[in-house]
Design an enzyme around this catalytic site. Structure first.
Site, PDB file in Angstrom:
ATOM      1  N   SER A  86       0.794  -1.236   0.000  1.00 44.05           N
ATOM      2  CA  SER A  86       0.000   0.000   0.000  1.00 44.05           C
ATOM      3  C   SER A  86       0.824   1.284   0.000  1.00 44.05           C
ATOM      4  O   SER A  86       0.274   2.355  -0.268  1.00 44.05           O
ATOM      5  CB  SER A  86      -0.921   0.031   1.213  1.00 44.05           C
ATOM      6  N   LYS A 120       0.665   3.454  -2.934  1.00 44.74           N
ATOM      7  CA  LYS A 120      -0.474   4.348  -3.176  1.00 44.74           C
ATOM      8  C   LYS A 120      -0.035   5.812  -3.174  1.00 44.74           C
ATOM      9  O   LYS A 120      -0.652   6.663  -3.814  1.00 44.74           O
ATOM     10  CB  LYS A 120      -1.573   4.097  -2.128  1.00 44.74           C
ATOM     11  N   TYR A 173      -2.588  -1.551 -10.381  1.00 42.53           N
ATOM     12  CA  TYR A 173      -2.669  -1.601  -8.913  1.00 42.53           C
ATOM     13  C   TYR A 173      -1.936  -2.842  -8.354  1.00 42.53           C
ATOM     14  O   TYR A 173      -1.128  -2.727  -7.428  1.00 42.53           O
ATOM     15  CB  TYR A 173      -4.139  -1.591  -8.463  1.00 42.53           C
ATOM     16  N   TYR A 178      -4.608   3.655   7.761  1.00 41.83           N
ATOM     17  CA  TYR A 178      -5.990   3.160   7.734  1.00 41.83           C
ATOM     18  C   TYR A 178      -6.784   3.564   8.962  1.00 41.83           C
ATOM     19  O   TYR A 178      -6.662   4.679   9.435  1.00 41.83           O
ATOM     20  CB  TYR A 178      -6.000   1.632   7.508  1.00 41.83           C
ATOM     21  N   VAL A 199       1.013  -3.895   3.828  1.00 38.24           N
ATOM     22  CA  VAL A 199       0.932  -5.223   4.457  1.00 38.24           C
ATOM     23  C   VAL A 199       2.186  -6.074   4.244  1.00 38.24           C
ATOM     24  O   VAL A 199       2.323  -7.125   4.853  1.00 38.24           O
ATOM     25  CB  VAL A 199      -0.315  -6.030   4.017  1.00 38.24           C
TER      26      VAL A 199
HETATM   27  O1  DON Z   1      -4.837  -4.752  -2.120  1.00 32.28           O
HETATM   28  C1  DON Z   1      -4.289  -5.505  -1.338  1.00 32.28           C
HETATM   29  O2  DON Z   1      -4.920  -6.310  -0.686  1.00 32.28           O
HETATM   30  C2  DON Z   1      -2.792  -5.454  -1.135  1.00 32.28           C
HETATM   31  N1  DON Z   1      -2.121  -5.727  -2.317  1.00 32.28           N
HETATM   32  C3  DON Z   1      -2.287  -4.155  -0.602  1.00 32.28           C
HETATM   33  C4  DON Z   1      -2.864  -3.815   0.656  1.00 32.28           C
HETATM   34  C5  DON Z   1      -2.031  -3.116   1.642  1.00 32.28           C
HETATM   35  O3  DON Z   1      -0.825  -3.071   1.715  1.00 32.28           O
HETATM   36  C6  DON Z   1      -2.882  -2.545   2.655  1.00 32.28           C
HETATM   37  N2  DON Z   1      -2.165  -2.325   3.811  1.00 32.28           N
HETATM   38  N3  DON Z   1      -1.881  -2.175   4.797  1.00 32.28           N
END
Ligand code: DON
Length: 304
Positions: free
Chosen positions: A61, A64, A189, A240, A258
């Site tokens: 993320s 982003k 994405y 978040y 993540v």
């Molecule tokens: O969209 C997703 O589920 C992951 N590729 C990225 C999410 C992410 O890193 C959210 N984070 N904390």
């Protein structure tokens, strides 16, 4: 500084046992749960590292931020924020529910998945390949790291398991938020999330933002306004539904992923990259957030 970082890694590494490594893709599950590392860069050219700083991990993320900067440069602020909001959602990063209930139909902000997919759709390029290449090249430019690339195993996993993201993409297309091809937006994405970095790369990204979008060679890439937007959204939405708590405890712009990374920005002073793949219930690095909290207290970094 070096002594402090060694001390903080040693203190916080024990917390990694209380979290969980992301396991929605088998490849992510292979991360070393008790890893914790930090890298700090300043404007005098100093680089301080402690703990597991050499380990590569996917940016997830944190990417982003990168696509948001490029989307604003490509389309202007007004267009981007006609399609995505600037408000914290208070929901988990992958929540879909407010897409239907929000009055304007647009995702709450660019840091949740729905908002980031809408932003990915705004990147200019003739197809997904060209759009993603522009994201990767932009990421390389602002971090001054030519070696950045996609981990294709993770990318395949993201794409194979990303059905909720796919659902959000089609929802956004239905509501006119995505104007072009949904599959292209999703490919961008999933690929942007799968770019491999180290804590050092994140510290470079942090220092770029600390210097209002200027590289170490003096190239001004962002306008002050774009840099302000990015840092403000990091504070309000970057971790978040824990962003308010992180603002109190850490007090500087942070963005987590993540994969276990966190980029933090001490405006005008420091770029900070943290790695710790053991995550808390909200998806933020458990050791990483505590380490940043300690660091902020010790160095009096809070902007509040
Ligand atoms: O969209 C997703 O589920 C992951 N590729 C990225 C999410 C992410 O890193 C959210 N984070 N904390």
């Amino acid at each position: 500084m070096q002594e402090l970082l060694n001390k903080l890694v040693k203190k916080n590494v024990v917390l990694t046992k209380d979290g969980r490594v992301a396991d929605y893709i088998p490849e992510l599950d292979k991360a070393k749960k008790d890893a914790l590392g930090v890298c700090i860069l300043d404007n005098e050219g100093n680089r301080y590292t402690a703990g597991d700083c050499e380990i590569k991990f996917t940016v997830q993320s944190i990417s982003k931020l990168v696509t948001l900067m490029l989307a604003i440069l490509d389309n202007g602020e007004e267009f981007v924020f006609s399609k995505v909001g600037m408000e914290p959602s208070g929901d988990p990063f992958n929540s879909i529910r407010k897409l239907e209930t929000s009055s304007k139909k647009k995702p709450y902000n660019p840091m949740i998945n729905a908002g980031a997919i809408a932003v990915a759709a705004m990147i200019k390029g003739k197809d997904a390949r060209e759009k993603f290449q522009r994201v990767l090249d932009f990421f390389k430019k602002i971090t001054e790291d030519e070696t950045l690339d996609v981990n294709y195993k993770i990318y395949c996993g993201e794409s194979e398991t990303g059905n909720k993201n796919r659902a959000m993409g089609y929802f956004l297309k239905n509501d006119g938020i995505i104007e072009g091809n949904v599959e292209d937006a999703l490919e961008v994405y999933f690929k942007q999330c799968s770019i491999e970095v180290t804590a050092y790369t994140l510290a470079k990204l942090g220092l770029f933002l600390a210097n209002n979008g200027c590289t170490s060679t003096g190239e001004q890439i962002l306008t002050p306004r774009i840099s302000t937007i990015i840092k403000t959204l990091m504070i309000t939405c970057g971790t978040y539904d824990m962003s308010g708590e992180v603002a109190v405890r850490v007090g500087i712009p942070c963005k987590s992923g993540v994969g276990g990374g966190i980029v933090a920005v001490s405006p005008g002073k420091l770029g900070i990259g943290v790695y710790g793949p053991s995550l808390d219930a909200k998806g933020n690095s458990i050791g990483g957030i505590h380490l940043l909290e300690d660091l902020s207290r010790e160095l009096k970094l809070s902007i509040f």
